[in-house]
Design an enzyme around this catalytic site. Sequence first.
Site, PDB file in Angstrom:
ATOM      1  N   GLY A  11     -15.782 -14.654  -1.529  1.00  0.00           N
ATOM      2  CA  GLY A  11     -14.657 -13.552  -0.056  1.00  0.00           C
ATOM      3  C   GLY A  11     -13.427 -13.117  -0.140  1.00  0.00           C
ATOM      4  O   GLY A  11     -13.365 -14.161   0.302  1.00  0.00           O
ATOM      5  N   ALA A  22       1.870 -20.273   1.249  1.00  0.00           N
ATOM      6  CA  ALA A  22       2.582 -21.746   1.973  1.00  0.00           C
ATOM      7  C   ALA A  22       2.396 -22.803   0.995  1.00  0.00           C
ATOM      8  O   ALA A  22       3.118 -23.999   0.714  1.00  0.00           O
ATOM      9  CB  ALA A  22       1.733 -21.698   3.298  1.00  0.00           C
ATOM     10  N   VAL A  23       1.266 -22.547   0.053  1.00  0.00           N
ATOM     11  CA  VAL A  23       0.675 -23.740  -1.000  1.00  0.00           C
ATOM     12  C   VAL A  23       1.959 -23.444  -1.849  1.00  0.00           C
ATOM     13  O   VAL A  23       2.970 -24.740  -2.141  1.00  0.00           O
ATOM     14  CB  VAL A  23      -0.709 -23.905  -1.458  1.00  0.00           C
ATOM     15  N   THR A  24       2.349 -22.581  -2.264  1.00  0.00           N
ATOM     16  CA  THR A  24       3.932 -22.642  -3.330  1.00  0.00           C
ATOM     17  C   THR A  24       4.801 -22.726  -2.847  1.00  0.00           C
ATOM     18  O   THR A  24       5.782 -23.671  -3.608  1.00  0.00           O
ATOM     19  CB  THR A  24       3.238 -20.695  -3.626  1.00  0.00           C
ATOM     20  N   ARG A  72     -16.231 -13.167  -8.359  1.00  0.00           N
ATOM     21  CA  ARG A  72     -17.103 -14.624  -7.886  1.00  0.00           C
ATOM     22  C   ARG A  72     -17.568 -14.713  -9.730  1.00  0.00           C
ATOM     23  O   ARG A  72     -17.738 -13.386 -10.409  1.00  0.00           O
ATOM     24  CB  ARG A  72     -18.746 -13.398  -7.408  1.00  0.00           C
ATOM     25  N   ASP A 103     -17.558 -21.475   1.474  1.00  0.00           N
ATOM     26  CA  ASP A 103     -18.858 -22.641   0.900  1.00  0.00           C
ATOM     27  C   ASP A 103     -19.006 -22.647  -0.316  1.00  0.00           C
ATOM     28  O   ASP A 103     -18.938 -23.688  -0.951  1.00  0.00           O
ATOM     29  CB  ASP A 103     -19.847 -22.844   2.021  1.00  0.00           C
ATOM     30  N   GLY A 104     -19.491 -21.734  -0.724  1.00  0.00           N
ATOM     31  CA  GLY A 104     -19.855 -21.478  -1.775  1.00  0.00           C
ATOM     32  C   GLY A 104     -18.192 -21.676  -3.241  1.00  0.00           C
ATOM     33  O   GLY A 104     -18.054 -23.133  -4.147  1.00  0.00           O
ATOM     34  N   THR A 126     -11.778 -17.947   4.778  1.00  0.00           N
ATOM     35  CA  THR A 126     -13.626 -16.705   4.707  1.00  0.00           C
ATOM     36  C   THR A 126     -13.124 -16.573   6.462  1.00  0.00           C
ATOM     37  O   THR A 126     -13.392 -16.679   7.207  1.00  0.00           O
ATOM     38  CB  THR A 126     -14.822 -17.887   4.444  1.00  0.00           C
ATOM     39  N   ASP A 128     -15.949 -15.930   8.177  1.00  0.00           N
ATOM     40  CA  ASP A 128     -17.285 -15.882   8.697  1.00  0.00           C
ATOM     41  C   ASP A 128     -16.992 -17.188   9.586  1.00  0.00           C
ATOM     42  O   ASP A 128     -18.180 -17.467  10.516  1.00  0.00           O
ATOM     43  CB  ASP A 128     -19.049 -16.426   7.911  1.00  0.00           C
ATOM     44  N   ASP A 130     -18.191 -20.392   9.253  1.00  0.00           N
ATOM     45  CA  ASP A 130     -19.347 -21.123   8.583  1.00  0.00           C
ATOM     46  C   ASP A 130     -18.859 -22.375   8.155  1.00  0.00           C
ATOM     47  O   ASP A 130     -20.106 -22.796   7.863  1.00  0.00           O
ATOM     48  CB  ASP A 130     -20.091 -20.058   8.254  1.00  0.00           C
ATOM     49  N   ARG A 172     -22.365 -13.984   7.963  1.00  0.00           N
ATOM     50  CA  ARG A 172     -23.791 -14.903   7.242  1.00  0.00           C
ATOM     51  C   ARG A 172     -24.869 -14.932   7.941  1.00  0.00           C
ATOM     52  O   ARG A 172     -25.530 -14.929   9.177  1.00  0.00           O
ATOM     53  CB  ARG A 172     -23.372 -15.005   5.842  1.00  0.00           C
ATOM     54  N   ALA A 187     -18.906  -7.381  25.563  1.00  0.00           N
ATOM     55  CA  ALA A 187     -20.685  -6.591  25.559  1.00  0.00           C
ATOM     56  C   ALA A 187     -21.732  -7.374  25.830  1.00  0.00           C
ATOM     57  O   ALA A 187     -21.693  -8.098  26.630  1.00  0.00           O
ATOM     58  CB  ALA A 187     -20.403  -6.814  24.065  1.00  0.00           C
ATOM     59  N   LYS A 214     -26.408  -1.238  34.541  1.00  0.00           N
ATOM     60  CA  LYS A 214     -25.773  -0.379  33.494  1.00  0.00           C
ATOM     61  C   LYS A 214     -26.458   0.874  33.002  1.00  0.00           C
ATOM     62  O   LYS A 214     -27.700   0.091  32.811  1.00  0.00           O
ATOM     63  CB  LYS A 214     -24.097  -1.184  32.802  1.00  0.00           C
ATOM     64  N   LEU A 254     -14.701  -3.568   7.351  1.00  0.00           N
ATOM     65  CA  LEU A 254     -13.400  -2.767   7.516  1.00  0.00           C
ATOM     66  C   LEU A 254     -12.928  -4.313   7.773  1.00  0.00           C
ATOM     67  O   LEU A 254     -12.239  -4.723   8.513  1.00  0.00           O
ATOM     68  CB  LEU A 254     -13.491  -1.593   7.849  1.00  0.00           C
ATOM     69  N   ARG A 256     -12.696  -7.154   6.654  1.00  0.00           N
ATOM     70  CA  ARG A 256     -12.611  -8.086   5.429  1.00  0.00           C
ATOM     71  C   ARG A 256     -11.194  -7.784   5.200  1.00  0.00           C
ATOM     72  O   ARG A 256     -10.187  -8.681   5.008  1.00  0.00           O
ATOM     73  CB  ARG A 256     -13.547  -8.189   4.929  1.00  0.00           C
TER      74      ARG A 256
END
Length: 323
Positions: A11, A22-24, A72, A103-104, A126, A128, A130, A172, A187, A214, A254, A256
């Site tokens: 993703g 930065a890597v480059t 993917r 993670d994938g 990611t 997420d 996660d 996820r 919230a 409320k 939206l 992402r």
Amino acid sequence: IKCIGVLTSGGDAPGMNAAIRAVTRAAIYNNIEVKGIMRGYRGLIFDEIIPFRSNSVSNIIQQGGTILKTARCKEFMSVEGRQIAYEAMQREGIDALVVIGGDGSLTGARILAQEHNIPIVGLPGTIDNDLNGTDMTIGYDTALNTIMEAVDKIRDTASSHERLFFIEVMGRECGYLALNGAIATGAEAAIIPERMYGTDQLGELISQGFRKSKNSSLVLVTEGDITGGAMAMAERVKKEYPQYDVRVTILGHLQRGGSPTATDRILASRMGAAAIDALLDDQRNVMIGIQNDQLVYVPFSKAIKKNKPINENLVNTLKILSI
Ligand code: ADP
């Protein structure tokens, strides 16, 4: 190490471009050649590999998505596919890989490294948040800010119409976006995968009568099978408590997109440079993580372990502040 390949996989997440940059640049600074691999592991298997210069990554730090594209790739799931990927690296003279993904993608990296003895460093890309062993992942802060802006808007209509809104966010199996999103928007509650076991989070909320002071409420819900998602929550409330005027908003993709926040750009820049340091330091099969503002090496096996613990302090804070 004379030449590295860099790819983004799985993703997309805002800040991936800042990481590629930065890597480059850090590699070139250290006299290491860089090759950009298109469309994640697909580019290795189908030979879409392009030489990168310093200006290949100009003017991208502010852009969401990834200039390398992402995909993917099911071919990479087989031994034969990974053999083809390895041969492509040999042919191109790529001695090490930097993999930016979730993670994938890092699971795939780990297997490739085991089968072919190639140094690979991962960056947690990611929204997420996660991955284990890192306080934050690249893209998470931007997604959280996007959620905050969207929920602020929903709040206007929720309060005008005195409605109960279930707002579904990504994540996820991980509740960080919902939990911190809920704290940031004031919230009522967050329904998160980490607390699905043994607790009926929705039942608890309903039995408390939602917020008593409320007559409108916002509840953030993590997507996916574990919570069942916002739609299922709403159906249940409608059936059991017809007095509530219930609505659902699924924020979807939206979350992402968009230009990365300063936090994500800085995180990606630091982690990207650290990936090159790691390779020069003979590290392999590690993900760059950040813990208490210090960059750390996290072995892939630990990073991809499921069930990143949720910060209980956040759960309590949300609860206390929603009385
Ligand atoms: P993410 O990196 O965002 O979690 P995915 O789970 O879709 O995304 O994984 C991205 C890609 O990583 C997959 O399409 C596949 O090419 C590779 N991958 C994932 N899991 C494995 C695995 N167990 N073995 C080999 N490759 C994998």
